[in-house]
Design a protein around this motif. Structure first.
Motif, PDB file in Angstrom:
ATOM      1  N   HIS A 218       0.832  -1.199   0.000  1.00  0.00           N
ATOM      2  CA  HIS A 218       0.000   0.000   0.000  1.00  0.00           C
ATOM      3  C   HIS A 218       0.871   1.255   0.000  1.00  0.00           C
ATOM      4  O   HIS A 218       0.597   2.212  -0.738  1.00  0.00           O
ATOM      5  CB  HIS A 218      -0.929   0.004   1.212  1.00  0.00           C
ATOM      6  CG  HIS A 218      -1.882   1.160   1.240  1.00  0.00           C
ATOM      7  ND1 HIS A 218      -1.566   2.366   1.851  1.00  0.00           N
ATOM      8  CD2 HIS A 218      -3.125   1.324   0.718  1.00  0.00           C
ATOM      9  CE1 HIS A 218      -2.579   3.204   1.714  1.00  0.00           C
ATOM     10  NE2 HIS A 218      -3.537   2.596   1.032  1.00  0.00           N
ATOM     11  N   ARG A 219       1.912   1.259   0.802  1.00  0.00           N
ATOM     12  CA  ARG A 219       2.797   2.419   0.892  1.00  0.00           C
ATOM     13  C   ARG A 219       3.495   2.674  -0.452  1.00  0.00           C
ATOM     14  O   ARG A 219       3.564   3.815  -0.926  1.00  0.00           O
ATOM     15  CB  ARG A 219       3.832   2.185   1.995  1.00  0.00           C
ATOM     16  CG  ARG A 219       4.747   3.374   2.264  1.00  0.00           C
ATOM     17  CD  ARG A 219       5.537   3.171   3.547  1.00  0.00           C
ATOM     18  NE  ARG A 219       6.376   1.979   3.508  1.00  0.00           N
ATOM     19  CZ  ARG A 219       6.133   0.872   4.200  1.00  0.00           C
ATOM     20  NH1 ARG A 219       5.065   0.782   4.968  1.00  0.00           N
ATOM     21  NH2 ARG A 219       6.955  -0.164   4.121  1.00  0.00           N
ATOM     22  N   VAL A 220       3.993   1.621  -1.064  1.00  0.00           N
ATOM     23  CA  VAL A 220       4.703   1.753  -2.338  1.00  0.00           C
ATOM     24  C   VAL A 220       3.756   2.246  -3.442  1.00  0.00           C
ATOM     25  O   VAL A 220       4.086   3.154  -4.217  1.00  0.00           O
ATOM     26  CB  VAL A 220       5.333   0.404  -2.735  1.00  0.00           C
ATOM     27  CG1 VAL A 220       5.832   0.438  -4.173  1.00  0.00           C
ATOM     28  CG2 VAL A 220       6.480   0.047  -1.797  1.00  0.00           C
ATOM     29  N   ILE A 221       2.564   1.643  -3.510  1.00  0.00           N
ATOM     30  CA  ILE A 221       1.610   2.000  -4.563  1.00  0.00           C
ATOM     31  C   ILE A 221       1.077   3.414  -4.352  1.00  0.00           C
ATOM     32  O   ILE A 221       0.942   4.198  -5.304  1.00  0.00           O
ATOM     33  CB  ILE A 221       0.472   0.967  -4.619  1.00  0.00           C
ATOM     34  CG1 ILE A 221       1.020  -0.381  -5.122  1.00  0.00           C
ATOM     35  CG2 ILE A 221      -0.670   1.450  -5.507  1.00  0.00           C
ATOM     36  CD1 ILE A 221       0.057  -1.545  -4.972  1.00  0.00           C
ATOM     37  N   SER A 222       0.768   3.769  -3.111  1.00  0.00           N
ATOM     38  CA  SER A 222       0.287   5.126  -2.814  1.00  0.00           C
ATOM     39  C   SER A 222       1.317   6.165  -3.241  1.00  0.00           C
ATOM     40  O   SER A 222       0.978   7.208  -3.819  1.00  0.00           O
ATOM     41  CB  SER A 222       0.000   5.277  -1.320  1.00  0.00           C
ATOM     42  OG  SER A 222      -1.056   4.433  -0.916  1.00  0.00           O
ATOM     43  N   ASN A 223       2.581   5.882  -2.969  1.00  0.00           N
ATOM     44  CA  ASN A 223       3.656   6.786  -3.365  1.00  0.00           C
ATOM     45  C   ASN A 223       3.734   6.889  -4.886  1.00  0.00           C
ATOM     46  O   ASN A 223       3.893   7.983  -5.449  1.00  0.00           O
ATOM     47  CB  ASN A 223       4.980   6.282  -2.800  1.00  0.00           C
ATOM     48  CG  ASN A 223       6.166   7.124  -3.250  1.00  0.00           C
ATOM     49  OD1 ASN A 223       6.298   8.280  -2.872  1.00  0.00           O
ATOM     50  ND2 ASN A 223       7.034   6.537  -4.068  1.00  0.00           N
ATOM     51  N   GLY A 224       3.599   5.757  -5.582  1.00  0.00           N
ATOM     52  CA  GLY A 224       3.656   5.762  -7.038  1.00  0.00           C
ATOM     53  C   GLY A 224       2.525   6.564  -7.657  1.00  0.00           C
ATOM     54  O   GLY A 224       2.737   7.326  -8.607  1.00  0.00           O
TER      55      GLY A 224
END
Length: 287
Positions: A251-257
């Motif tokens: 979730h953190r990685v995708i939200s940042n992307g």
């Protein structure tokens, strides 16, 4: 006619695109149905070709960043529109995990079944083990799967919290190795070169109580849309203390992307708070 008016659509363009889309789809349905019935390898490769043509027909310019991991892989992505199916389907040779209601939809339910979609009952806790096993058996067979763990579609400006139940399949081992899980972010960023922003992004995003038919017709009428897809570094469950921790990392990685894509900033790798084990080497994402 000014640039914004052109971007917002033409009925003539919409009618042409819709006609060609239907003809192209009806042409390939019998071939894919036969391939699925005979279990030909074609049933795994034809959908990506089909979606690639559909993306061009609909004026979707898919910009890909990062590298796609080699299968079998559980791809985890944010979700804001039915157009995500075309976008991701054109880049990933795999099948989707979708809520069971999709299988009963007219026309699109048929297309989902022909792509060998895995249907799940998201609200039935008693069936979690069965769903995990259904997904796991497909991964064991070498198939890659695409999961939308938000459980519903968002407005495209943010990533909703992930439901962790289906991450249980990440504990599966394929030929003795932990399953590769790859986060993928999808964001619609421009409409005929104009930054979409909050005003235009609902032309891509389909969420809440929006009616499907009017939204789909508008999508066919629109000018060209740029959709950015980023394949983030793959991970495995072995690098995390629990499936919840894995879900939080994704979730953190995708939200940042998503945030970087819609703001026009370069994507900055999100920190991994727990040590990750080495995942299988990725292959270049298809164009």
């Amino acid at each position: 006619m000014n640039r914004t008016a052109r971007a917002l659509g033409s009925s003539g363009r919409g009618a042409l695109r819709l006609t060609v889309y239907l003809l192209w789809t009806l042409l390939l349905i019998p071939l894919q149905a036969l391939a699925v019935a005979r279990n030909w390898g074609l049933c795994r490769t034809l959908p990506a070709f089909y979606h690639g043509v559909c993306a061009r027909l609909m004026g979707l310019d898919v910009v890909v960043r990062g590298q796609r991991a080699d299968g079998p892989v559980l791809f985890v992505s944010n979700h804001s529109s039915y157009l995500d199916i075309t976008v991701l389907g054109s880049q990933i040779p795999g099948s989707f995990v979708a809520k069971s209601e999709v299988g009963s939809w007219p026309f699109f339910g048929l297309l989902a079944r022909l792509q060998r979609t895995v249907f799940v009952e998201r609200k039935a806790r008693a069936s979690v083990d069965k769903q995990r096993d259904d997904i796991g058996s497909r991964l064991d067979a070498g198939d890659s799967l695409i999961l939308f763990p938000e459980g519903t579609s968002s407005d495209g400006n943010r990533t909703l919290p992930f439901k962790t139940a289906l991450f249980a399949v990440a504990a599966r081992r394929i030929d003795g190795r932990p399953l590769t899980v790859q986060p993928v972010s999808v964001a619609a960023t421009r409409l005929d070169g104009i930054p979409m922003g909050f005003a235009f992004r609902p032309f891509y995003a389909w969420y809440g109580d929006m009616d499907l038919a009017p939204h789909l017709w508008q999508a066919f009428r629109l000018g060209g849309m740029t959709v950015e897809v980023e394949f983030h570094p793959p991970v495995t469950i072995d690098g995390f203390s629990s499936r919840k921790a894995l879900a939080e990392h994704c979730h953190r990685v995708i939200s940042n992307g998503v945030a970087c894509a819609i703001s026009g900033r370069p994507s900055i790798p999100a920190p991994v708070t727990e040590a990750t084990s080495a995942a299988p080497a990725p292959t270049a994402a298809s164009a």
